[in-house]
Enzyme design. Structure first.
Site, PDB file in Angstrom:
ATOM      1  N   ARG A 144       0.642  -1.100   0.004  1.00  9.11           N
ATOM      2  CA  ARG A 144      -0.090  -0.048  -0.013  1.00  9.11           C
ATOM      3  C   ARG A 144       0.798   1.080  -0.138  1.00  9.11           C
ATOM      4  O   ARG A 144       0.395   2.340  -0.547  1.00  9.11           O
ATOM      5  CB  ARG A 144      -0.957  -0.010   1.294  1.00  9.11           C
ATOM      6  N   LYS A 169       1.101 -19.286   5.657  1.00  9.96           N
ATOM      7  CA  LYS A 169       0.258 -19.697   6.808  1.00  9.96           C
ATOM      8  C   LYS A 169      -0.228 -18.591   7.565  1.00  9.96           C
ATOM      9  O   LYS A 169       0.811 -17.424   7.562  1.00  9.96           O
ATOM     10  CB  LYS A 169       1.006 -20.634   7.781  1.00  9.96           C
ATOM     11  N   HIS A 196       6.662 -23.608   6.231  1.00  7.34           N
ATOM     12  CA  HIS A 196       8.249 -23.575   6.121  1.00  7.34           C
ATOM     13  C   HIS A 196       9.210 -24.790   6.674  1.00  7.34           C
ATOM     14  O   HIS A 196      10.272 -24.711   6.324  1.00  7.34           O
ATOM     15  CB  HIS A 196       8.733 -21.944   6.644  1.00  7.34           C
ATOM     16  N   LYS A 245      13.177 -26.825   5.454  1.00  7.86           N
ATOM     17  CA  LYS A 245      14.481 -27.217   6.423  1.00  7.86           C
ATOM     18  C   LYS A 245      15.047 -28.126   5.945  1.00  7.86           C
ATOM     19  O   LYS A 245      14.323 -29.333   5.532  1.00  7.86           O
ATOM     20  CB  LYS A 245      13.847 -27.334   7.667  1.00  7.86           C
ATOM     21  N   GLU A 278      11.004 -24.020  22.008  1.00 12.95           N
ATOM     22  CA  GLU A 278      11.272 -22.689  21.589  1.00 12.95           C
ATOM     23  C   GLU A 278      11.622 -21.922  22.974  1.00 12.95           C
ATOM     24  O   GLU A 278      10.971 -22.033  23.990  1.00 12.95           O
ATOM     25  CB  GLU A 278      10.159 -21.980  20.841  1.00 12.95           C
ATOM     26  N   ASP A 329      -0.745 -22.957  15.702  1.00 12.36           N
ATOM     27  CA  ASP A 329       0.144 -22.170  15.413  1.00 12.36           C
ATOM     28  C   ASP A 329       1.400 -23.255  14.957  1.00 12.36           C
ATOM     29  O   ASP A 329       2.058 -23.130  13.965  1.00 12.36           O
ATOM     30  CB  ASP A 329       0.759 -21.229  16.464  1.00 12.36           C
ATOM     31  N   HIS A 345       3.456 -27.504  11.067  1.00 11.50           N
ATOM     32  CA  HIS A 345       4.544 -27.960  11.233  1.00 11.50           C
ATOM     33  C   HIS A 345       4.894 -29.419  11.685  1.00 11.50           C
ATOM     34  O   HIS A 345       5.185 -30.114  11.314  1.00 11.50           O
ATOM     35  CB  HIS A 345       5.631 -26.954  12.131  1.00 11.50           C
TER      36      HIS A 345
HETATM   37  C1  BG6 Z   1       6.016 -20.078  12.785  1.00 10.13           C
HETATM   38  C2  BG6 Z   1       5.224 -19.791  14.197  1.00 10.13           C
HETATM   39  O1  BG6 Z   1       5.197 -20.568  12.097  1.00 10.13           O
HETATM   40  O2  BG6 Z   1       6.964 -21.006  13.339  1.00 10.13           O
HETATM   41  C3  BG6 Z   1       6.077 -19.258  15.244  1.00 10.13           C
HETATM   42  O3  BG6 Z   1       4.086 -18.902  13.863  1.00 10.13           O
HETATM   43  C4  BG6 Z   1       7.149 -20.170  15.525  1.00 10.13           C
HETATM   44  O4  BG6 Z   1       5.345 -19.120  16.413  1.00 10.13           O
HETATM   45  C5  BG6 Z   1       7.894 -20.329  14.123  1.00 10.13           C
HETATM   46  O5  BG6 Z   1       8.086 -19.617  16.358  1.00 10.13           O
HETATM   47  C6  BG6 Z   1       9.011 -21.490  14.573  1.00 10.13           C
HETATM   48  O6  BG6 Z   1       9.862 -21.470  13.272  1.00 10.13           O
HETATM   49  P1  BG6 Z   1      11.420 -22.183  13.311  1.00 10.13           P
HETATM   50  O7  BG6 Z   1      11.724 -21.900  11.993  1.00 10.13           O
HETATM   51  O8  BG6 Z   1      12.070 -20.688  14.055  1.00 10.13           O
HETATM   52  O9  BG6 Z   1      11.466 -23.299  14.125  1.00 10.13           O
END
Ligand code: BG6
EC number: 1.1.1.49
Length: 481
Positions: free
Chosen positions: A51, A147, A177, A181, A215, A234, A239
């Site tokens: 935008r 996502k 994503h 990896k 994490e 999430d 994932h």
């Molecule tokens: C994201 C989530 O998709 O993946 C986050 O929204 C999360 O909450 C992240 O922290 C983790 O990704 P990675 O690559 O750091 O393990």
């Protein structure tokens, strides 16, 4: 060992949401790294669209700052200026008509055309409609969607239907994503390029599997988004589900997008509903690091941690539980898959101790590698005493510079979009099936009154999660980096 960089075809990539966080942190730095590696032809064009009213030069300055801030690049490398020369910018109104003709004028016939929707899902439909309506996208254009792909099955289905009005399934690249990896792709290499594991890869020989994504970060700064989502939406629905599928699926007949995705889909469809007793939710708490403060809602019941026992109803896995856990603000950042084999059925070593079960641990991040625990004889005199030792391999050590310098997931995935390879992207039916399994878990919780179990920031999660394992006479692996 020298990694092979195969340049992709000349392309025009349009990034909608080019001034946003994901573009700054991942997409632009990732594209630069691929350019630096020689994978992106210098004739390619990357067009930012958002935008904000600005010209090409201002967007190039913005991209320069983003790349320097979010990757370890040499600011003075002449390649960086060359890369910025590929960038252009169009101010666009996703919900109006402004900017679309200007975008059309920028697209070069003959190049691969890809459109990256790095925007809120609410805009997917508007953008898709205008790309088609203005004749910017064609039958061979690709769109990339981020996502969250929906927040339940109904919304994912509606999104799929919206996109399907303008694009065929083989044009839609839904990003998870984790699939980009390197080590996640390695799960398939380990399983299907070795004869060693596959004959044992079933309920007869595997006692249980633990999948952990821990994490250290909390949700401060993105609390209002995260609080509407929670760990299940999430991390688990996408994932962790992908990791589970790659570990549990049957061998595909070929490493081909639909063959791989068909097998993953079968796993998702074979997942049993999760019993309330088999799931534990937690919320981190502590001085200066408290979920309720970070989420900006003192009454929030959203989980920042979840542990669950998952069962797969098929011949291969009947009787082998998969334990999944993921959480924020835990003791260490670590993602791993641990496969614990069954104990040997009979010990011939009377007084030397019972041989322990073998364990294969695939470390996804950090210190990517594999560790296989095997029994050997303890060296020295004194008879036959058994001891368990690790066969430890770090990819960085085994592969030298290539192992240490693995491309970021986004780099790999964007190059796959340009190549037209959907293997590492989720198909529409796969996403819907994953929601169909998570929806009842989420609904049961939302209908209830229970609060998540508190756990100390910097710990391994709530004690309740330990009990989930103890009940089954098993224990979680320690969370450590
Ligand atoms: C994201 C989530 O998709 O993946 C986050 O929204 C999360 O909450 C992240 O922290 C983790 O990704 P990675 O690559 O750091 O393990």
């Amino acid at each position: 060992m020298v990694s092979r960089v195969i340049p992709v075809d000349d392309f025009d990539l349009v990034i909608f949401g080019a001034t946003g966080d994901l573009a700054h942190r991942k997409i632009l730095p990732g594209l630069y790294r691929r350019f630096e590696a020689g994978q992106i032809p210098a004739s390619s064009r990357i067009i930012g669209a958002a935008r904000t009213e600005q010209d090409d030069a201002a967007f190039r300055d913005e991209a320069f700052r983003a790349i320097c801030d979010h990757s370890s690049v040499d600011k003075d490398n002449p390649q960086l200026q060359e890369f910025l020369g590929l960038l252009g910018y169009v101010a666009i109104d996703a919900r109006g008509e402004g900017g679309w003709q200007a975008l059309k004028d920028r697209m070069r016939p003959g190049a691969v055309h890809a459109f990256y929707f790095s925007v809120a899902p609410a805009l997917f439909g508007d953008i898709a409609e205008r790309l088609a309506g203005h004749g910017i996208a064609h039958d061979d254009s690709r769109i990339v969607v981020e996502k969250p792909f929906g927040r339940d099955r109904a919304s994912a289905r509606a999104l799929n239907a919206t996109l399907a009005k303008h694009f065929h399934e083989d044009q839609i690249y839904r990003i998870d994503h984790y699939l980009g990896k390197e080590t996640v792709q390695n799960l398939m290499a380990v399983r299907f390029a070795n004869v060693l594991f596959e004959p044992l890869w079933n309920a007869q020989f595997i006692d249980h599997v633990q999948i952990t994504v821990a994490e250290t970060v909390g949700v401060a700064g993105r609390g209002s988004y995260y609080d509407k989502s929670g760990a299940i939406r999430d991390m688990v629905q996408n994932h962790m589900m992908q990791l589970l599928c790659l570990i549990a699926m049957e061998p595909p007949y070929h490493f081909d997008p639909d063959a791989v995705r068909d097998e993953k889909l079968k796993v998702i469809r074979a997942l049993q509903p999760v019993e309330p007793a088999d799931i534990v939710r937690g919320q981190y708490t502590g001085e200066g690091s408290d979920y309720l403060t970070d989420a900006e809602d003192p009454a929030s019941r959203t989980e920042s941690y979840v542990a669950m026992k998952v069962r797969i109803s098929n011949w291969r896995w009947q009787g082998t539980p998969f334990y999944l856990r993921t959480g924020k603000k835990l003791r260490a950042r670590t993602s791993e898959i641990a496969i614990t084999f069954k104990e040997p059925p009979h010990s011939i070593f009377d007084d030397s101790g019972v041989p322990k079960a073998n364990e294969l641990v695939i470390r996804l991040q950090p210190n990517e590698g594999m560790n296989l625990k095997v029994m050997i004889k303890e060296p020295g005199p004194g008879g036959m005493r058994l001891v368990q030792v690790p066969l430890d391999m770090s990819f960085a050590d085994a592969l030298g510079a290539d192992g240490a310098d693995m491309p970021d997931a986004y780099e790999r995935l964007i190059m796959d979009v340009i190549r037209g390879n959907q293997t590492l992207f989720m198909r529409g039916d796969e996403v819907e099936a994953a929601w169909a399994w998570t929806d009842p878990i989420i609904e049961a919780w939302e209908d209830g009154k229970r609060r998540p179990e508190p756990y100390d920031s910097g710990s391994s999660g709530p004690d309740e999660a330990l009990r989930l394992m103890h009940r089954d006479n098993r224990r979680w692996r320690e969370i450590r980096s």
